[in-house]
Design a protein around this motif. Structure first.
Motif, PDB file in Angstrom:
ATOM      1  N   TYR A 246       0.773  -1.159   0.145  1.00 26.78           N
ATOM      2  CA  TYR A 246      -0.076  -0.070   0.125  1.00 26.78           C
ATOM      3  C   TYR A 246       0.887   1.093  -0.051  1.00 26.78           C
ATOM      4  O   TYR A 246       0.273   2.382   0.264  1.00 26.78           O
ATOM      5  CB  TYR A 246      -0.698  -0.027   1.179  1.00 26.78           C
ATOM      6  CG  TYR A 246      -1.867  -1.203   1.230  1.00 26.78           C
ATOM      7  CD1 TYR A 246      -3.214  -0.969   0.641  1.00 26.78           C
ATOM      8  CD2 TYR A 246      -1.603  -2.243   1.726  1.00 26.78           C
ATOM      9  CE1 TYR A 246      -4.184  -2.112   0.598  1.00 26.78           C
ATOM     10  CE2 TYR A 246      -2.360  -3.444   1.887  1.00 26.78           C
ATOM     11  CZ  TYR A 246      -3.934  -3.388   1.075  1.00 26.78           C
ATOM     12  OH  TYR A 246      -4.520  -4.232   1.217  1.00 26.78           O
ATOM     13  N   LEU A 249       0.085   4.739  -2.009  1.00 24.64           N
ATOM     14  CA  LEU A 249      -1.117   4.612  -2.673  1.00 24.64           C
ATOM     15  C   LEU A 249      -2.103   5.355  -1.530  1.00 24.64           C
ATOM     16  O   LEU A 249      -1.616   5.521  -0.318  1.00 24.64           O
ATOM     17  CB  LEU A 249      -1.566   3.133  -2.862  1.00 24.64           C
ATOM     18  CG  LEU A 249      -0.970   2.529  -3.761  1.00 24.64           C
ATOM     19  CD1 LEU A 249      -1.270   0.548  -3.860  1.00 24.64           C
ATOM     20  CD2 LEU A 249      -1.289   2.903  -5.163  1.00 24.64           C
ATOM     21  N   LEU A 253      -7.382   3.187   0.100  1.00 19.12           N
ATOM     22  CA  LEU A 253      -7.522   1.997  -0.716  1.00 19.12           C
ATOM     23  C   LEU A 253      -7.549   0.542   0.169  1.00 19.12           C
ATOM     24  O   LEU A 253      -8.166  -0.368  -0.130  1.00 19.12           O
ATOM     25  CB  LEU A 253      -6.041   1.692  -1.442  1.00 19.12           C
ATOM     26  CG  LEU A 253      -6.078   0.631  -2.727  1.00 19.12           C
ATOM     27  CD1 LEU A 253      -7.280   0.715  -3.615  1.00 19.12           C
ATOM     28  CD2 LEU A 253      -4.767   0.461  -3.324  1.00 19.12           C
ATOM     29  N   SER A 337      -2.368  -5.750  -5.106  1.00 21.67           N
ATOM     30  CA  SER A 337      -0.893  -5.962  -6.123  1.00 21.67           C
ATOM     31  C   SER A 337      -0.971  -7.205  -6.388  1.00 21.67           C
ATOM     32  O   SER A 337      -0.854  -8.082  -5.692  1.00 21.67           O
ATOM     33  CB  SER A 337       0.195  -5.427  -5.415  1.00 21.67           C
ATOM     34  OG  SER A 337       1.564  -5.576  -6.090  1.00 21.67           O
ATOM     35  N   TYR A 362      -7.996  -1.466  -6.852  1.00 18.72           N
ATOM     36  CA  TYR A 362      -6.898  -0.315  -7.308  1.00 18.72           C
ATOM     37  C   TYR A 362      -7.513   0.825  -7.382  1.00 18.72           C
ATOM     38  O   TYR A 362      -8.539   1.236  -7.307  1.00 18.72           O
ATOM     39  CB  TYR A 362      -6.623  -0.960  -8.734  1.00 18.72           C
ATOM     40  CG  TYR A 362      -7.831  -0.517  -9.865  1.00 18.72           C
ATOM     41  CD1 TYR A 362      -7.941   0.372 -10.734  1.00 18.72           C
ATOM     42  CD2 TYR A 362      -8.770  -1.727  -9.901  1.00 18.72           C
ATOM     43  CE1 TYR A 362      -9.042   0.390 -11.487  1.00 18.72           C
ATOM     44  CE2 TYR A 362     -10.058  -1.537 -10.591  1.00 18.72           C
ATOM     45  CZ  TYR A 362      -9.893  -0.433 -11.651  1.00 18.72           C
ATOM     46  OH  TYR A 362     -10.965  -0.462 -12.532  1.00 18.72           O
ATOM     47  N   GLU A 364      -6.067   3.726  -9.517  1.00 19.09           N
ATOM     48  CA  GLU A 364      -5.678   4.419 -10.600  1.00 19.09           C
ATOM     49  C   GLU A 364      -7.184   4.307 -11.648  1.00 19.09           C
ATOM     50  O   GLU A 364      -8.049   3.530 -11.244  1.00 19.09           O
ATOM     51  CB  GLU A 364      -4.465   3.632 -11.587  1.00 19.09           C
ATOM     52  CG  GLU A 364      -3.448   3.794 -11.151  1.00 19.09           C
ATOM     53  CD  GLU A 364      -3.224   2.765  -9.818  1.00 19.09           C
ATOM     54  OE1 GLU A 364      -4.184   1.853  -9.565  1.00 19.09           O
ATOM     55  OE2 GLU A 364      -2.339   2.639  -8.973  1.00 19.09           O
TER      56      GLU A 364
END
Length: 401
Positions: A246, A249, A253, A337, A362, A364
């Protein structure tokens, strides 16, 4: 301390001053002032001695299990065993470590006067998921005239958990479709003696025909037959709590990963299927598949406490813990991931015939080419893959083909 020390000096000085004045001046008025100062001295001494010696402080938290975003109401009750007129009290309540810097510690000024019991409430609003502990309560107090002030910390400890929020999952296809939202499976293999694979402890809701009378007769309590389809409807959740997963990020998340895990577990519990949880933070947490109200609370207690602070490789945790699960258990992996090591572990497990589902969270806008390639590779070995964006608001149909 300085105010307390100077307060004593002032009171004693007042008595000495009135005594000297009465000796030199004489007369009724002078001695009257001296005796009044003696009464004042006695009051100050009693107030100093009784300020905390007869004081009891009680803290009550309205709930010890809350949901993400809920408010908690804290009640503070000050009770004195002996009636005595006192001036004021200042109560300062601590904040849990996670809320330090978010809210100010609560301070409440109270004038008890002639009351033996005083009560007040305050609210800690909009609590995020986590484990919280309220520590010592600090109470200050003094007399009516401001000559004396004392402070004492009362040893109190109250804990409460804030569970992750849930999204309703109406349909979750698990491998062969056993988590389709229907409580009862379509086949009747449980009536076939050849389908019995073992026995387990009796649980509320088990049918009379499922009781294994021979095992029960041994005197170890009611036993229930465990059938093949029951083993197929078991799920073990692997939550990625590795700190490295993480990094760089958004903090939310990980909350999405926990919320997703909690929502899937709630779906499993609602459909009466067995579920367990595994993760490795500072210590290993492994909860075997089960189905009961107590089991549900045990799992959600861990989901409330968990934080992304693990140091062990998540891929190694999955590889090690998966070996301890029976072949019929479906392995549910929740991670942000899919690195090469984890990818290799999942492919190896799938090639051995293990049923796997991967949930990739995720942040993004779109999946990266590497992530898409990893998911496609897992799909070729019959690993069910689902990607969940951090901003997704509905998970009504997830998993499966």
């Amino acid at each position: 301390m300085r105010q307390q020390r100077w307060g004593k000096v002032k009171v004693i000085g007042l008595v000495l001053l009135t005594y000297v004045f009465a000796k030199f001046q004489g007369g009724f008025a002078s001695w009257f002032l001296f005796y009044c100062s003696l009464v004042f001295l006695v009051y100050e001494a009693l107030a100093y001695a009784l300020l905390f010696s007869t004081l009891e402080v009680v803290r009550l938290v309205d709930r010890n299990r809350l949901r993400d975003g809920d408010d908690v109401i804290v009640t503070i009750r000050l009770r004195r065993r002996i009636w005595f007129p006192l001036g004021w009290n200042m109560v300062m309540e601590p904040l849990p470590d996670r809320l330090a810097g978010v809210y100010e510690p609560h301070r409440q000024l109270i004038f008890p006067w002639f009351k033996r019991e005083v009560e007040f409430r305050y609210v800690i609003p909009n609590l995020p998921r986590g484990y919280y502990r309220l520590g010592d309560c600090v109470v200050s107090g003094g007399d009516f005239f401001g000559f004396m002030e004392r402070r004492k910390a009362f040893a109190l400890s109250d804990e409460f958990l804030v569970y992750p929020s849930l999204q309703k999952v109406e349909r979750w296809v698990l491998g062969d479709g056993s988590f389709s939202g229907n409580v009862h499976v379509s086949h009747r293999r449980s009536d076939d003696v050849a389908a019995v694979r073992g026995v387990r402890e009796y649980q509320r809701g088990d049918r009379l025909s499922q009781i294994h009378w021979r095992a029960t007769a041994r005197g170890t309590g009611l036993k229930t037959k465990e059938f093949e389809h029951q083993a197929m409807n078991q799920a073990m959740f692997f939550l990625d709590v590795e700190k490295a997963s993480y990094q760089k990020l958004p903090d939310s998340l990980f909350e999405t990963a926990v919320k997703l895990t909690a929502s899937l577990i709630a779906c499993a519990n609602r459909n009466q299927y067995h579920y367990g949880l595994v993760y490795k933070q500072a210590e290993r947490v492994s909860i075997a598949p089960g189905l009961s109200h107590g089991h549900f609370l045990t799992v959600f207690d861990q989901l409330a406490r968990v934080m992304p602070q693990g140091t062990d490789s998540f891929a190694r945790v999955v590889g090690r813990e998966a070996l301890e699960q029976p072949p019929g258990v479906t392995l549910i992996v929740v991670t942000p991931s899919v690195q090469k090591e984890l990818l290799g572990r999942l492919i190896a497990l799938a090639q051995k015939g293990r049923r796997l589902q991967l949930f990739l969270v995720y942040a993004e806008p779109v999946l990266s080419p590497e992530q898409k390639k990893a998911l496609q590779l897992l799909s070729t070995v019959k690993v069910s893959c689902t990607s969940i964006h951090i901003d997704d608001r509905e998970w009504k149909r997830i998993g499966g083909a």
